[in-house]
Design a protein around this motif. Structure first.
Motif, mmCIF file in Angstrom:
data_model
loop_
_atom_site.group_PDB
_atom_site.id
_atom_site.type_symbol
_atom_site.label_atom_id
_atom_site.label_comp_id
_atom_site.label_asym_id
_atom_site.label_seq_id
_atom_site.Cartn_x
_atom_site.Cartn_y
_atom_site.Cartn_z
ATOM 1 N N SER A 262 74.669 -11.536 133.658
ATOM 2 C CA SER A 262 73.781 -10.356 133.674
ATOM 3 C C SER A 262 72.713 -10.422 132.588
ATOM 4 O O SER A 262 71.631 -9.853 132.735
ATOM 5 N N THR A 263 73.002 -11.136 131.476
ATOM 6 C CA THR A 263 72.007 -11.199 130.400
ATOM 7 C C THR A 263 71.092 -12.422 130.546
ATOM 8 O O THR A 263 70.294 -12.726 129.661
ATOM 9 N N GLY A 264 71.253 -13.159 131.633
ATOM 10 C CA GLY A 264 70.395 -14.318 131.877
ATOM 11 C C GLY A 264 70.899 -15.589 131.204
ATOM 12 O O GLY A 264 70.233 -16.629 131.233
ATOM 13 N N GLU A 265 72.111 -15.539 130.642
ATOM 14 C CA GLU A 265 72.644 -16.700 129.918
ATOM 15 C C GLU A 265 73.253 -17.719 130.888
ATOM 16 O O GLU A 265 73.982 -17.340 131.811
ATOM 17 N N ARG A 266 72.971 -19.012 130.660
ATOM 18 C CA ARG A 266 73.608 -20.078 131.464
ATOM 19 C C ARG A 266 74.974 -20.381 130.834
ATOM 20 O O ARG A 266 75.172 -21.393 130.172
ATOM 21 N N GLU A 292 85.273 -10.765 135.485
ATOM 22 C CA GLU A 292 86.361 -9.927 134.952
ATOM 23 C C GLU A 292 85.959 -9.172 133.687
ATOM 24 O O GLU A 292 86.575 -8.182 133.328
ATOM 25 N N THR A 293 84.906 -9.654 133.009
ATOM 26 C CA THR A 293 84.434 -8.903 131.830
ATOM 27 C C THR A 293 83.500 -7.768 132.251
ATOM 28 O O THR A 293 82.963 -7.050 131.413
ATOM 29 N N GLY A 294 83.256 -7.657 133.557
ATOM 30 C CA GLY A 294 82.398 -6.577 134.057
ATOM 31 C C GLY A 294 80.973 -7.028 134.328
ATOM 32 O O GLY A 294 80.135 -6.242 134.774
ATOM 33 N N ALA A 295 80.691 -8.316 134.077
ATOM 34 C CA ALA A 295 79.318 -8.807 134.290
ATOM 35 C C ALA A 295 79.115 -9.206 135.755
ATOM 36 O O ALA A 295 80.082 -9.432 136.483
ATOM 37 N N ASN A 296 77.871 -9.293 136.175
ATOM 38 C CA ASN A 296 77.549 -9.898 137.463
ATOM 39 C C ASN A 296 77.110 -11.335 137.211
ATOM 40 O O ASN A 296 76.617 -11.658 136.126
ATOM 41 N N VAL A 297 77.282 -12.168 138.227
ATOM 42 C CA VAL A 297 76.848 -13.562 138.085
ATOM 43 C C VAL A 297 75.854 -13.872 139.207
ATOM 44 O O VAL A 297 76.040 -13.444 140.351
ATOM 45 N N TYR A 298 74.807 -14.611 138.841
ATOM 46 C CA TYR A 298 73.718 -14.856 139.790
ATOM 47 C C TYR A 298 73.426 -16.350 139.920
ATOM 48 O O TYR A 298 73.542 -17.109 138.945
ATOM 49 N N LEU A 299 73.011 -16.712 141.122
ATOM 50 C CA LEU A 299 72.501 -18.063 141.364
ATOM 51 C C LEU A 299 70.986 -17.928 141.461
ATOM 52 O O LEU A 299 70.475 -17.137 142.259
ATOM 53 N N ASP A 300 70.289 -18.701 140.639
ATOM 54 C CA ASP A 300 68.837 -18.557 140.563
ATOM 55 C C ASP A 300 68.162 -19.810 141.121
ATOM 56 O O ASP A 300 68.221 -20.886 140.519
ATOM 57 N N LEU A 301 67.552 -19.653 142.292
ATOM 58 C CA LEU A 301 66.880 -20.795 142.932
ATOM 59 C C LEU A 301 65.374 -20.751 142.709
ATOM 60 O O LEU A 301 64.639 -21.595 143.217
ATOM 61 N N THR A 302 64.934 -19.749 141.955
ATOM 62 C CA THR A 302 63.485 -19.518 141.889
ATOM 63 C C THR A 302 62.745 -20.610 141.119
ATOM 64 O O THR A 302 61.562 -20.805 141.318
#
Ligand SMILES: Cc1cc2nc3c(=O)[nH]c(=O)nc-3n(C[C@H](O)[C@H](O)[C@H](O)COP(=O)(O)OP(=O)(O)OC[C@H]3O[C@@H](n4cnc5c(N)ncnc54)[C@H](O)[C@@H]3O)c2cc1C
Length: 519
Positions: A262-266, A292-302
């Motif tokens: 969620s914070t943009g960290e890899r 499980e820590t409550g964050a969302n995870v994203y796949l960034d293809l941009t």
């Protein structure tokens, strides 16, 4: 009950069943049975491609090394050698049948990168490789005069006695009638069982039918604790063709897509120096930890180079249908069940522990993948061992043994409603995903096992003639769920796709020790 005879009886019209059927000699009669239409299979949905050491920079030794390393001391070295060596010939066969793998601007085959491969070695047809392979092979199948195709027929049970297989009973879902098929050899190419988990990438019919039939007939089942989860799937708002989660192929990460929180960290580099290209089990667990820590995870293809739409048209279109534009926004992902690593134990020619009963493809456990499957090795395995099964079956002499008598047509003793079938299936899927999924503990697995065993007893004796397939699939999923759970309880360590919170480390004394069950 009607009885028919054939030389070869094949269950499954995915790539394993199709390659086997096409490699049987023309002088043998073949019946190929599929419970759906021919294209209903996991193969049809395969995106990324096929791993094969054919590029100038690559060789079979490198492919073998990558496969063995990913399998973490559970793959069989001889079997892996067969895979990588004979795989090159099977790919050439496929090209001969007419599969047009993508080429670059110099008209050379374009090899893609995928996780844990030390070279670019994934041949592909855009991101619809499985679809292209199925279409070409089905066209070829329909030309063969020695092959009878039975769609919408369901493998009900294998006819076996004294560790010898005589054929099977099949159920015609259109007419609700059973037929006995006596066969000189019987081949299971019935695919995986991803539907045992609530979140999965598999087609709706991936319910472990062949595996359950083989287990019930007395075959040895091996390594079921290893169910591979794929780290990058999107959750669809509405089911499409029964599918709740849509896979985003690993190939996108090979081509530069990144995973962020969620914070943009890899964050993956905290877990493995290979980051997004670490093996699937590591990436899946890391993503789950983050969720499980409550964050969302994203796949960034941009930020990927090149034309994303052209490289991954199916992924682009499907995401767009789900309201996500991969060229503009990072997409939220979740790890989901993907591939059955364990299965029906076979030798290198695909024969199970029951004479004249063979298995190949995802339902089989020949020893390629060990504790973890290297990306894109599955389609290759289906082709290599499907072909080997056919070569073995081609050499068989006529069986003169007498088949056991079969009971009369199945009657509906106790009716199980469709509503109960679906509710029970949903409950099983939910429990398996939560308690025997990516991270496991003894207590939750024991509770799941008790629930499965109790439920299996409850439905014993029930039947639903009208919704035969749905009923039987539930029965089979319960069997698969039980085998996965018992195997996972048995393996007191963490290795590859099997992770236990109570035994988080690998135990080297368990190298090359397999978990096996026989009924
Ligand atoms: C979304 C997705 C993407 C994938 N991408 C890749 C990839 O890029 N590269 C790769 O190597 N692997 C990939 N895989 C894995 C790979 O596609 C499968 O492991 C492989 O296709 C399995 O082939 P199969 O022939 O063994 O089984 P399937 O293709 O699943 O075929 C099973 C067949 O058995 C029949 N059957 C099942 N039960 C019965 C029954 N009771 N009676 C009669 N018939 C029955 C079905 O109708 C079907 O025809 C992917 C899988 C998925 C789900």
């Amino acid at each position: 009950m009607e009885t028919i005879k054939t030389d070869v009886l094949i269950f499954g019209s995915g790539v394993a069943g199709l390659i086997t059927a096409l490699s049987i000699s023309n002088d043998k009669n073949v019946i190929l049975v599929s419970k759906a239409r021919l294209r209903g299979s996991n193969t049809y949905y395969a995106q990324g491609g096929v791993a094969v050491a054919l590029s100038d920079l690559d060789n079979v030794e490198k492919h073998k090394k990558d496969t063995l390393e990913t399998g973490i001391h559970l793959s069989d070295e001889e079997i892996v050698s067969i895979l990588v060596t004979e795989g090159r010939d099977r790919i050439k066969d496929l090209i001969g049948y007419g599969v047009n793998f993508d080429k670059n601007s110099s008209a050379q085959y374009e090899f893609r990168q995928e996780a844990a491969h030390s070279e670019r070695r994934i041949l592909h047809v855009a991101d619809k490789t499985g679809n292209s392979i199925e279409n070409v092979l089905i066209k070829e199948l329909k030309k063969r005069k020695n092959i009878v195709i039975l769609e919408k027929h369901f493998l009900e049970e294998l006819i076996c006695r004294d560790e010898f297989c005589f054929g099977a009973v099949i159920y015609n879902s259109l007419t609700s009638t059973e037929t006995i098929v006596h066969s000189n050899s019987t081949i299971l190419a019935t695919g995986g069982a991803g539907q045992v988990y609530e979140k999965n990438t598999n087609w709706i019919g991936s319910t472990g039918d062949g595996l359950a039939a083989a287990y019930n007939a007395g075959a040895i089942i091996r390594d079921m604790e290893f169910y591979q989860f794929h780290p990058t799937a999107i959750q669809l708002k509405k089911k499409r063709r029964g599918i709740k989660n849509f896979l985003i192929s690993e190939a996108v990460r090979g081509e530069g897509a990144i995973i962020v929180n969620s914070t943009g960290e890899r964050f993956l580099f905290q877990y493995d120096h290979r980051g997004e290209l670490a093996p699937r089990d590591i990436v899946s667990r890391a993503i789950l930890n983050e969720i499980e820590t409550g964050a969302n995870v994203y796949l960034d293809l941009t930020k990927m180079e090149g034309n994303v739409k052209a490289k991954f048209p199916v992924i682009y279109r499907n995401c767009l249908k789900a309201g996500l534009d991969i060229t503009v926004d990072p997409i939220q992902i979740v790890p989901v069940a993907h591939y059955m690593i364990g299965g029906i134990l076979t030798d290198k020619d695909g024969e199970t522990t029951i004479n004249r009963l063979y298995a190949c493809g995802e339902c089989a456990c020949v020893g390629v993948h060990g504790a973890n499957r290297l990306a894109s090795n599955s389609l290759l395995e289906c082709m290599v061992f499907g072909y080997r099964v056919a070569q073995s079956v081609n050499k068989l002499s006529k069986n003169n043994k007498k088949s056991p008598l079969i009971k009369q047509q199945k009657q509906e003793r106790e009716h199980m409603s469709l509503y109960t079938i679906f509710n029970t299936k949903n409950e099983l899927q939910s429990r398996m995903y939560r308690f025997v999924g990516i991270k496991r503990t003894l207590k939750s697995m024991q509770n799941t096992l008790l629930w499965i065993q109790k439920t299996t007893k409850t439905i014993d004796g029930s039947f639903n003639k009208k919704y035969y397939a749905q009923f039987k699939e539930l029965d089979n999923l319960l069997c698969v769920g039980e085998l996965i759970t018992r195997s996972a309880i048995e393996r007191k360590e963490s290795r590859g796709a099997h992770f236990r919170i109570d035994y988080p480390e690998i135990d080297n004394s368990l190298d090359y020790i397999h978990t096996s069950f026989v009924k």
